[in-house]
Design a protein around this motif. Structure first.
Motif, PDB file in Angstrom:
ATOM      1  N   MET A   1      21.908  36.672  63.615  1.00  0.00           N
ATOM      2  CA  MET A   1      22.055  36.466  62.285  1.00  0.00           C
ATOM      3  C   MET A   1      21.435  37.548  61.448  1.00  0.00           C
ATOM      4  N   ALA A   2      20.602  38.266  62.266  1.00  0.00           N
ATOM      5  CA  ALA A   2      20.062  39.598  61.559  1.00  0.00           C
ATOM      6  C   ALA A   2      20.972  40.624  60.945  1.00  0.00           C
ATOM      7  N   SER A   3      22.207  40.737  61.598  1.00  0.00           N
ATOM      8  CA  SER A   3      23.192  41.814  61.275  1.00  0.00           C
ATOM      9  C   SER A   3      24.457  41.034  60.298  1.00  0.00           C
ATOM     10  N   LYS A   4      24.097  40.640  59.206  1.00  0.00           N
ATOM     11  CA  LYS A   4      25.016  40.098  58.174  1.00  0.00           C
ATOM     12  C   LYS A   4      25.864  41.066  57.562  1.00  0.00           C
ATOM     13  N   THR A   5      27.411  40.818  57.898  1.00  0.00           N
ATOM     14  CA  THR A   5      28.274  41.754  57.486  1.00  0.00           C
ATOM     15  C   THR A   5      28.467  41.553  55.721  1.00  0.00           C
ATOM     16  N   GLN A   6      28.818  42.904  55.429  1.00  0.00           N
ATOM     17  CA  GLN A   6      29.119  42.998  53.847  1.00  0.00           C
ATOM     18  C   GLN A   6      30.029  42.156  53.394  1.00  0.00           C
ATOM     19  N   VAL A   7      30.129  41.509  52.531  1.00  0.00           N
ATOM     20  CA  VAL A   7      31.521  40.794  51.972  1.00  0.00           C
ATOM     21  C   VAL A   7      31.649  41.291  50.642  1.00  0.00           C
ATOM     22  N   GLY A   8      33.060  41.447  50.388  1.00  0.00           N
ATOM     23  CA  GLY A   8      33.661  41.988  49.118  1.00  0.00           C
ATOM     24  C   GLY A   8      34.420  40.998  48.388  1.00  0.00           C
ATOM     25  N   PHE A   9      34.453  40.627  47.071  1.00  0.00           N
ATOM     26  CA  PHE A   9      35.110  39.948  46.391  1.00  0.00           C
ATOM     27  C   PHE A   9      35.879  40.357  45.294  1.00  0.00           C
ATOM     28  N   VAL A  10      37.122  40.175  45.188  1.00  0.00           N
ATOM     29  CA  VAL A  10      38.054  40.529  44.017  1.00  0.00           C
ATOM     30  C   VAL A  10      38.312  39.486  43.271  1.00  0.00           C
ATOM     31  N   GLY A  11      37.750  39.356  42.278  1.00  0.00           N
ATOM     32  CA  GLY A  11      38.123  37.900  41.405  1.00  0.00           C
ATOM     33  C   GLY A  11      36.996  37.025  41.501  1.00  0.00           C
ATOM     34  N   LEU A  12      36.278  36.824  40.411  1.00  0.00           N
ATOM     35  CA  LEU A  12      35.206  35.973  40.396  1.00  0.00           C
ATOM     36  C   LEU A  12      35.606  34.745  39.392  1.00  0.00           C
ATOM     37  N   GLY A  13      36.621  34.184  39.431  1.00  0.00           N
ATOM     38  CA  GLY A  13      37.008  33.096  38.709  1.00  0.00           C
ATOM     39  C   GLY A  13      36.405  31.812  39.096  1.00  0.00           C
ATOM     40  N   ASN A  14      37.167  30.652  39.091  1.00  0.00           N
ATOM     41  CA  ASN A  14      36.685  29.384  39.426  1.00  0.00           C
ATOM     42  C   ASN A  14      36.298  29.226  40.761  1.00  0.00           C
ATOM     43  N   MET A  15      36.850  29.723  41.897  1.00  0.00           N
ATOM     44  CA  MET A  15      36.625  29.863  43.304  1.00  0.00           C
ATOM     45  C   MET A  15      35.454  30.962  43.656  1.00  0.00           C
ATOM     46  N   GLY A  16      35.649  32.179  43.229  1.00  0.00           N
ATOM     47  CA  GLY A  16      35.230  33.514  43.786  1.00  0.00           C
ATOM     48  C   GLY A  16      33.633  33.311  43.224  1.00  0.00           C
ATOM     49  N   ASN A  17      33.374  32.743  41.951  1.00  0.00           N
ATOM     50  CA  ASN A  17      32.105  33.084  41.833  1.00  0.00           C
ATOM     51  C   ASN A  17      31.102  32.112  42.512  1.00  0.00           C
ATOM     52  N   PRO A  18      31.497  30.737  42.668  1.00  0.00           N
ATOM     53  CA  PRO A  18      30.531  29.956  43.344  1.00  0.00           C
ATOM     54  C   PRO A  18      30.595  30.261  44.816  1.00  0.00           C
ATOM     55  N   MET A  19      31.617  30.894  45.320  1.00  0.00           N
ATOM     56  CA  MET A  19      31.554  31.438  46.785  1.00  0.00           C
ATOM     57  C   MET A  19      30.684  32.687  47.032  1.00  0.00           C
ATOM     58  N   ALA A  20      30.666  33.611  45.947  1.00  0.00           N
ATOM     59  CA  ALA A  20      29.866  34.800  46.191  1.00  0.00           C
ATOM     60  C   ALA A  20      28.431  34.344  45.895  1.00  0.00           C
ATOM     61  N   LYS A  21      28.140  33.438  44.820  1.00  0.00           N
ATOM     62  CA  LYS A  21      26.796  32.990  44.851  1.00  0.00           C
ATOM     63  C   LYS A  21      26.135  32.379  45.937  1.00  0.00           C
ATOM     64  N   ASN A  22      26.941  31.655  46.904  1.00  0.00           N
ATOM     65  CA  ASN A  22      26.403  30.978  47.923  1.00  0.00           C
ATOM     66  C   ASN A  22      26.173  31.932  49.001  1.00  0.00           C
ATOM     67  N   LEU A  23      27.027  32.930  49.149  1.00  0.00           N
ATOM     68  CA  LEU A  23      26.643  34.261  50.091  1.00  0.00           C
ATOM     69  C   LEU A  23      25.537  34.763  49.672  1.00  0.00           C
ATOM     70  N   LEU A  24      25.301  35.065  48.582  1.00  0.00           N
ATOM     71  CA  LEU A  24      24.245  35.664  48.129  1.00  0.00           C
ATOM     72  C   LEU A  24      22.753  34.912  48.519  1.00  0.00           C
ATOM     73  N   LYS A  25      22.963  33.695  48.125  1.00  0.00           N
ATOM     74  CA  LYS A  25      22.029  32.673  48.386  1.00  0.00           C
ATOM     75  C   LYS A  25      21.495  32.750  49.873  1.00  0.00           C
ATOM     76  N   HIS A  26      22.337  33.131  50.799  1.00  0.00           N
ATOM     77  CA  HIS A  26      22.175  33.123  52.187  1.00  0.00           C
ATOM     78  C   HIS A  26      21.910  34.358  52.653  1.00  0.00           C
ATOM     79  N   GLY A  27      21.826  35.487  51.990  1.00  0.00           N
ATOM     80  CA  GLY A  27      21.248  36.753  52.298  1.00  0.00           C
ATOM     81  C   GLY A  27      22.420  37.487  52.800  1.00  0.00           C
ATOM     82  N   TYR A  28      23.383  37.132  52.392  1.00  0.00           N
ATOM     83  CA  TYR A  28      24.862  38.355  52.728  1.00  0.00           C
ATOM     84  C   TYR A  28      24.827  39.466  51.465  1.00  0.00           C
ATOM     85  N   PRO A  29      24.929  40.772  51.979  1.00  0.00           N
ATOM     86  CA  PRO A  29      25.390  41.659  50.835  1.00  0.00           C
ATOM     87  C   PRO A  29      26.527  41.352  50.352  1.00  0.00           C
TER      88      PRO A  29
END
Length: 77
Positions: free
Chosen positions: A29-57
């Motif tokens: 878990m020390a090596s977390k993969t970078q995640v990209g989001f194209v579109g921060l609407g009703n689905m993308g925004n909460p998903m991106a926030k959740n990944l940030l909360k768990h330490g993903y770039p």
């Protein structure tokens, strides 16, 4: 057993003396993969926030630049 090893690579086999063996390799878990989001609407925004909360770039973009400001304040690029 499958539920316990979900997300892992499991190698099971037999030796010459008919002894069962198993090796489990999990990704650190020390090596977390970078995640990209194209579109921060009703689905993308909460998903991106959740990944940030768990330490993903996270790298995020949207057609409307003001949509990116909220996740950028939380640490996204």
């Amino acid at each position: 057993m499958a539920a316990v090893l979900r997300g892992s690579v499991c190698l099971v086999g037999r030796c010459r003396k008919h002894v069962d063996f198993a090796c489990v390799f999990t990704r650190s878990m020390a090596s977390k993969t970078q995640v990209g989001f194209v579109g921060l609407g009703n689905m993308g925004n909460p998903m991106a926030k959740n990944l940030l909360k768990h330490g993903y770039p996270v790298i995020a973009t949207d057609v409307f630049p003001e949509s990116c400001k909220e996740v950028q304040e939380l640490g996204a690029q």
